[in-house]
Scaffold this motif. Sequence first.
Motif, PDB file in Angstrom:
ATOM      1  N   GLU A   1      46.758  12.038  41.240  1.00 61.24           N
ATOM      2  CA  GLU A   1      45.433  12.646  41.391  1.00 61.24           C
ATOM      3  C   GLU A   1      45.475  14.157  41.505  1.00 61.24           C
ATOM      4  O   GLU A   1      44.464  14.828  41.299  1.00 61.24           O
ATOM      5  CB  GLU A   1      44.722  12.103  42.640  1.00 61.24           C
ATOM      6  CG  GLU A   1      44.597  10.603  42.700  1.00 61.24           C
ATOM      7  CD  GLU A   1      45.618  10.040  43.657  1.00 61.24           C
ATOM      8  OE1 GLU A   1      45.240   9.202  44.487  1.00 61.24           O
ATOM      9  OE2 GLU A   1      46.776  10.457  43.580  1.00 61.24           O
ATOM     10  N   THR A   2      46.618  14.708  41.888  1.00 58.63           N
ATOM     11  CA  THR A   2      46.635  16.118  42.258  1.00 58.63           C
ATOM     12  C   THR A   2      46.584  17.054  41.072  1.00 58.63           C
ATOM     13  O   THR A   2      45.908  18.077  41.115  1.00 58.63           O
ATOM     14  CB  THR A   2      47.897  16.432  43.074  1.00 58.63           C
ATOM     15  OG1 THR A   2      49.050  16.059  42.328  1.00 58.63           O
ATOM     16  CG2 THR A   2      47.900  15.664  44.380  1.00 58.63           C
ATOM     17  N   GLY A   3      47.323  16.729  40.001  1.00 57.21           N
ATOM     18  CA  GLY A   3      47.409  17.665  38.882  1.00 57.21           C
ATOM     19  C   GLY A   3      48.041  18.965  39.348  1.00 57.21           C
ATOM     20  O   GLY A   3      48.816  19.005  40.302  1.00 57.21           O
ATOM     21  N   SER A   4      47.714  20.051  38.679  1.00 54.76           N
ATOM     22  CA  SER A   4      48.171  21.387  39.071  1.00 54.76           C
ATOM     23  C   SER A   4      47.055  22.076  39.842  1.00 54.76           C
ATOM     24  O   SER A   4      45.895  22.033  39.428  1.00 54.76           O
ATOM     25  CB  SER A   4      48.545  22.210  37.829  1.00 54.76           C
ATOM     26  OG  SER A   4      49.590  21.589  37.111  1.00 54.76           O
ATOM     27  N   GLN A   5      47.404  22.730  40.947  1.00 58.52           N
ATOM     28  CA  GLN A   5      46.411  23.396  41.770  1.00 58.52           C
ATOM     29  C   GLN A   5      46.905  24.785  42.147  1.00 58.52           C
ATOM     30  O   GLN A   5      48.122  25.016  42.276  1.00 58.52           O
ATOM     31  CB  GLN A   5      46.128  22.598  43.047  1.00 58.52           C
ATOM     32  CG  GLN A   5      45.644  21.180  42.815  1.00 58.52           C
ATOM     33  CD  GLN A   5      44.271  21.107  42.206  1.00 58.52           C
ATOM     34  OE1 GLN A   5      43.506  22.079  42.257  1.00 58.52           O
ATOM     35  NE2 GLN A   5      43.927  19.970  41.626  1.00 58.52           N
ATOM     36  N   ALA A   6      45.974  25.714  42.331  1.00 57.35           N
ATOM     37  CA  ALA A   6      46.337  27.062  42.757  1.00 57.35           C
ATOM     38  C   ALA A   6      45.158  27.716  43.457  1.00 57.35           C
ATOM     39  O   ALA A   6      43.997  27.464  43.116  1.00 57.35           O
ATOM     40  CB  ALA A   6      46.773  27.921  41.567  1.00 57.35           C
ATOM     41  N   MET A   7      45.472  28.539  44.448  1.00 61.86           N
ATOM     42  CA  MET A   7      44.485  29.373  45.121  1.00 61.86           C
ATOM     43  C   MET A   7      44.591  30.787  44.550  1.00 61.86           C
ATOM     44  O   MET A   7      45.611  31.137  43.938  1.00 61.86           O
ATOM     45  CB  MET A   7      44.753  29.408  46.630  1.00 61.86           C
ATOM     46  CG  MET A   7      44.774  28.057  47.292  1.00 61.86           C
ATOM     47  SD  MET A   7      45.178  28.160  49.069  1.00 61.86           S
ATOM     48  CE  MET A   7      46.896  28.684  49.016  1.00 61.86           C
TER      49      MET A   7
ATOM     50  N   GLY B   1      38.140   3.316  33.353  1.00 63.70           N
ATOM     51  CA  GLY B   1      37.823   3.044  34.746  1.00 63.70           C
ATOM     52  C   GLY B   1      38.987   3.152  35.699  1.00 63.70           C
ATOM     53  O   GLY B   1      38.884   2.733  36.860  1.00 63.70           O
ATOM     54  N   ASN B   2      40.102   3.733  35.269  1.00 65.02           N
ATOM     55  CA  ASN B   2      41.257   3.911  36.139  1.00 65.02           C
ATOM     56  C   ASN B   2      41.125   5.195  36.955  1.00 65.02           C
ATOM     57  O   ASN B   2      40.685   6.220  36.433  1.00 65.02           O
ATOM     58  CB  ASN B   2      42.543   3.965  35.313  1.00 65.02           C
ATOM     59  CG  ASN B   2      42.775   2.699  34.519  1.00 65.02           C
ATOM     60  OD1 ASN B   2      42.695   1.595  35.054  1.00 65.02           O
ATOM     61  ND2 ASN B   2      43.043   2.849  33.226  1.00 65.02           N
ATOM     62  N   LEU B   3      41.513   5.136  38.213  1.00 66.09           N
ATOM     63  CA  LEU B   3      41.456   6.311  39.070  1.00 66.09           C
ATOM     64  C   LEU B   3      42.495   7.331  38.626  1.00 66.09           C
ATOM     65  O   LEU B   3      43.686   7.033  38.578  1.00 66.09           O
ATOM     66  CB  LEU B   3      41.718   5.909  40.525  1.00 66.09           C
ATOM     67  CG  LEU B   3      41.708   7.044  41.545  1.00 66.09           C
ATOM     68  CD1 LEU B   3      40.314   7.606  41.707  1.00 66.09           C
ATOM     69  CD2 LEU B   3      42.246   6.552  42.888  1.00 66.09           C
ATOM     70  N   VAL B   4      42.057   8.520  38.292  1.00 66.71           N
ATOM     71  CA  VAL B   4      42.982   9.576  37.858  1.00 66.71           C
ATOM     72  C   VAL B   4      42.883  10.814  38.734  1.00 66.71           C
ATOM     73  O   VAL B   4      43.671  11.756  38.567  1.00 66.71           O
ATOM     74  CB  VAL B   4      42.732   9.961  36.377  1.00 66.71           C
ATOM     75  CG1 VAL B   4      43.038   8.793  35.461  1.00 66.71           C
ATOM     76  CG2 VAL B   4      41.308  10.459  36.162  1.00 66.71           C
ATOM     77  N   GLY B   5      41.957  10.849  39.671  1.00 69.01           N
ATOM     78  CA  GLY B   5      41.828  12.022  40.513  1.00 69.01           C
ATOM     79  C   GLY B   5      40.734  11.866  41.546  1.00 69.01           C
ATOM     80  O   GLY B   5      40.011  10.865  41.584  1.00 69.01           O
TER      81      GLY B   5
END
Length: 368
Positions: A132-138, A263-267
């Motif tokens: 679910e996270t993928g790439s994240q940045a602040m 319908g699959n949870l991806v995030g």
Amino acid sequence: MRVSLLVLVALLGGETAFAQETATRLINDVAAGEFVLTIGPMELPQGAMEPGEAAHHGGNDPHAVHGGAVFAPVETVQFPISAYLYGFSYEVVNGAGKQLPVEILHHLNLINPVHRELFLPISQRMLAVGKETGSQAMPRWLLGYPIPEGTPMVVTAMLHNPTGAAHSGVEVRVRLKYVKAGRPWPLFNVYPFQLDVAFPAGDKSFDLPPGRSEWSYEASPSLEGRIMAIGGHMHELAESIKFVDVTENEVIWEGLPIEDGEGNLVGVTLGRLYKTLGAKVYPDHVYRVIVTYNNPSTDTLVAGGMGVVGGVFMPSGGGMWPRADLTNPLYALDRSHYMREVRGTYEEIAGLSTERSAGMVSDDGHAH
């Protein structure tokens, strides 16, 4: 930056272990401004993990495997320089360097044993990575998580195989983006936090009964400050996850499932609260995490649910993050659990089922 925690601890019969050694290493890619964490190589057998299997594992045997799930050994690495973390990305590759589906990484947890959590006196959860996270940045000029040189980081990881084919020489690579200490930015120090419906310690997954069910946990923070970003982790069949100020009867954030075309949870939707200067939290308020599931079947799904919120927190007045009390019994119990030295639910490993059901977990938190 989002956290999502999965700890695996109950023993299954029929476990085997690969003989191949797995190395966990952290290097400094100076040119890219990234710490690169690599785990592997690992052999990933054919066979998808069935619901609930991720909740059953015991010991710290290298490459323990069951039903397609592979558990890397718990390892500790140290940061080579002082820096401020502000983002991450990850990939999964095979021995030939070919990228594999990111769903293969069921979870990877980074834990700082030196500092405590915001809501409990347990080890600070730095980051957890999953599908679910993928790439994240602040914004790197604005917010950063300070990491002094030599800071230890405990690394735990589990892979599973929903692809239908075996994979050889699998490696997980996580890139932690940083600004080197000594620069005039970032302007503000922020720190990761987490609040799980299965706190205070032990297994984090739970059984899902038929129909709609709600799971929650509440506690008060040790510091005053602002939540600048927040996200969550939940499993299939979840309807929502919320972070609520119980004292003010206010929903601070609600995360909703993001699904693909099948319908699959991806995030899970992410709350970038820094865009509105963050959400203020107070030590004399009680806060609750709530996850809601709807199981349409008539069967109970064993270990089918999880619910955790996490994000980044900015202390008021530039306060320093508190160090962990290594003598605290709950800290010791939690550490033994994530190091896979003990296994089971909180009730099983602490013998406090009566107290927990009565909401008497500890002075720092309350179970519901």
